[in-house]
Design a protein around this motif. Structure first.
Motif, PDB file in Angstrom:
ATOM      1  N   GLU A  48       0.836  -1.210   0.000  1.00  0.00           N
ATOM      2  CA  GLU A  48       0.000   0.000   0.000  1.00  0.00           C
ATOM      3  C   GLU A  48       0.866   1.253   0.000  1.00  0.00           C
ATOM      4  O   GLU A  48       0.606   2.201  -0.729  1.00  0.00           O
ATOM      5  N   PHE A  51       2.610   1.667  -3.350  1.00  0.00           N
ATOM      6  CA  PHE A  51       1.585   2.039  -4.337  1.00  0.00           C
ATOM      7  C   PHE A  51       1.270   3.533  -4.213  1.00  0.00           C
ATOM      8  O   PHE A  51       1.233   4.265  -5.199  1.00  0.00           O
ATOM      9  N   GLN A  52       1.086   3.959  -2.968  1.00  0.00           N
ATOM     10  CA  GLN A  52       0.764   5.364  -2.715  1.00  0.00           C
ATOM     11  C   GLN A  52       1.897   6.283  -3.171  1.00  0.00           C
ATOM     12  O   GLN A  52       1.658   7.270  -3.872  1.00  0.00           O
ATOM     13  N   PHE A  55       2.072   6.596  -6.975  1.00  0.00           N
ATOM     14  CA  PHE A  55       1.084   7.490  -7.592  1.00  0.00           C
ATOM     15  C   PHE A  55       1.292   8.945  -7.201  1.00  0.00           C
ATOM     16  O   PHE A  55       0.939   9.846  -7.959  1.00  0.00           O
TER      17      PHE A  55
ATOM     18  N   LYS B  16      -4.510  -5.572  -4.002  1.00  0.00           N
ATOM     19  CA  LYS B  16      -5.138  -4.365  -4.547  1.00  0.00           C
ATOM     20  C   LYS B  16      -5.066  -3.268  -3.489  1.00  0.00           C
ATOM     21  O   LYS B  16      -5.305  -3.533  -2.310  1.00  0.00           O
ATOM     22  N   ALA B  17      -4.721  -2.063  -3.916  1.00  0.00           N
ATOM     23  CA  ALA B  17      -4.658  -0.952  -2.959  1.00  0.00           C
ATOM     24  C   ALA B  17      -6.054  -0.677  -2.414  1.00  0.00           C
ATOM     25  O   ALA B  17      -7.030  -0.736  -3.148  1.00  0.00           O
ATOM     26  N   SER B  18      -6.110  -0.381  -1.124  1.00  0.00           N
ATOM     27  CA  SER B  18      -7.412  -0.207  -0.472  1.00  0.00           C
ATOM     28  C   SER B  18      -8.100   1.082  -0.923  1.00  0.00           C
ATOM     29  O   SER B  18      -7.435   2.026  -1.351  1.00  0.00           O
ATOM     30  N   THR B  21      -6.558   4.248   0.423  1.00  0.00           N
ATOM     31  CA  THR B  21      -5.335   4.709  -0.247  1.00  0.00           C
ATOM     32  C   THR B  21      -5.699   5.459  -1.526  1.00  0.00           C
ATOM     33  O   THR B  21      -5.136   6.521  -1.809  1.00  0.00           O
ATOM     34  N   PHE B  24      -7.050   8.781  -0.658  1.00  0.00           N
ATOM     35  CA  PHE B  24      -5.965   9.690  -0.266  1.00  0.00           C
ATOM     36  C   PHE B  24      -5.311  10.293  -1.501  1.00  0.00           C
ATOM     37  O   PHE B  24      -5.062  11.499  -1.568  1.00  0.00           O
ATOM     38  N   LEU B  25      -5.051   9.439  -2.500  1.00  0.00           N
ATOM     39  CA  LEU B  25      -4.383   9.914  -3.722  1.00  0.00           C
ATOM     40  C   LEU B  25      -5.253  10.934  -4.460  1.00  0.00           C
ATOM     41  O   LEU B  25      -4.740  11.955  -4.936  1.00  0.00           O
TER      42      LEU B  25
END
Lengths: 193, 47
Positions: A48, A51-52, A55, B16-18, B21, B24-25
């Motif tokens: 996570e 990934f964050q 992006f 898979k990103a939650s 998250t 947030f993006l």
């Protein structure tokens, strides 16, 4: 419309201010990118995080207008993620992270010997109460007790300072403690930490 | 043997990103403001 051109279309829309396009981009590549990261780090939380961070870099680059890899969005994102994964492993090898498990807890070795706020409050209260109790002692006993406990003097030093023999000083200390206990018992005072 | 490999790859595929998250993006993107002055770009986050 094939997948690659769809990406570049979404990017164009996003750069021109359509936030919804970013949502589509993330949703489109979420599974693939997450799986790629997870296959390397094998940890959901770190996946996570990476990934964050990936992006965040993507967003910054797109918004700055420095993105120029038209049609190759996914490979570019994967490369960013790959570099961040390498950074992650570099960081963890330099500073290994220990995680507590049922069989071994790192905090059983590393402890914080400082009192917590509550215990510090209790200790302060006890110190305060003791001061009042010590004041109740006869002067000669109080003098020896203060020198021994609060000033950390040896009985030799106490005898030199008070002009009595070491044995007398020891005796006064003994009676000081006995009397303190007596006062505590008489007044039903509870001193615990 | 084949079954074991299949389970392992399934685990990777299910990553898979939650939603938090992703949210947030999206919020980060909305808050990010890039301003340019004298050829330099400055980032700022508007709350």
């Amino acid at each position: 419309m094939d997948i690659l051109t769809e990406d570049s279309l979404l990017i164009k829309k996003y750069v021109s201010g359509d936030e919804k396009a970013l949502e589509f981009l993330i949703a489109k590549h979420n599974k693939r990118l997450s799986s790629f990261i997870y296959s390397k780090v094998n940890n959901r939380d770190i996946t996570e995080d990476i990934f964050q961070d990936t992006f965040i870099k993507v967003i910054k680059t797109l918004r700055r207008g420095t993105y120029n890899e038209e049609g190759k969005f996914l490979p570019w994102v994967m490369r960013i993620a790959h570099n961040l994964i390498i950074d992650h492993f570099r960081k963890t090898s330099r500073m290994p992270m220990f995680q507590g498990a049922d069989s071994f807890d790192i905090f059983s070795l590393i402890g914080d010997d400082k009192l917590n706020a509550e215990r510090q409050l209790i200790k302060d209260q006890i110190d305060c109460d003791l001061e009042v109790l010590v004041a109740e002692l006869p002067a000669d006993q109080r003098e020896v007790l203060i020198m021994r406990i609060y000033k950390d003097m040896s009985f030799k030093e106490i005898s030199e300072n008070t002009g009595v023999s070491i044995n007398t000083a020891l005796g006064r200390m003994r009676y000081a403690l006995i009397n303190l206990r007596k006062i505590i018992e008489e007044h039903n005072i509870v001193l615990t930490n | 043997m084949g079954k074991i490999y299949a389970t392992e790859s399934d685990k990777h595929r299910s990553a898979k990103a939650s939603p938090s998250t992703v949210k947030f993006l999206l919020d980060y993107s909305k808050a990010l403001e890039i301003t340019e002055a004298n050829g330099l770009q400055f980032e700022s986050n508007l709350n």
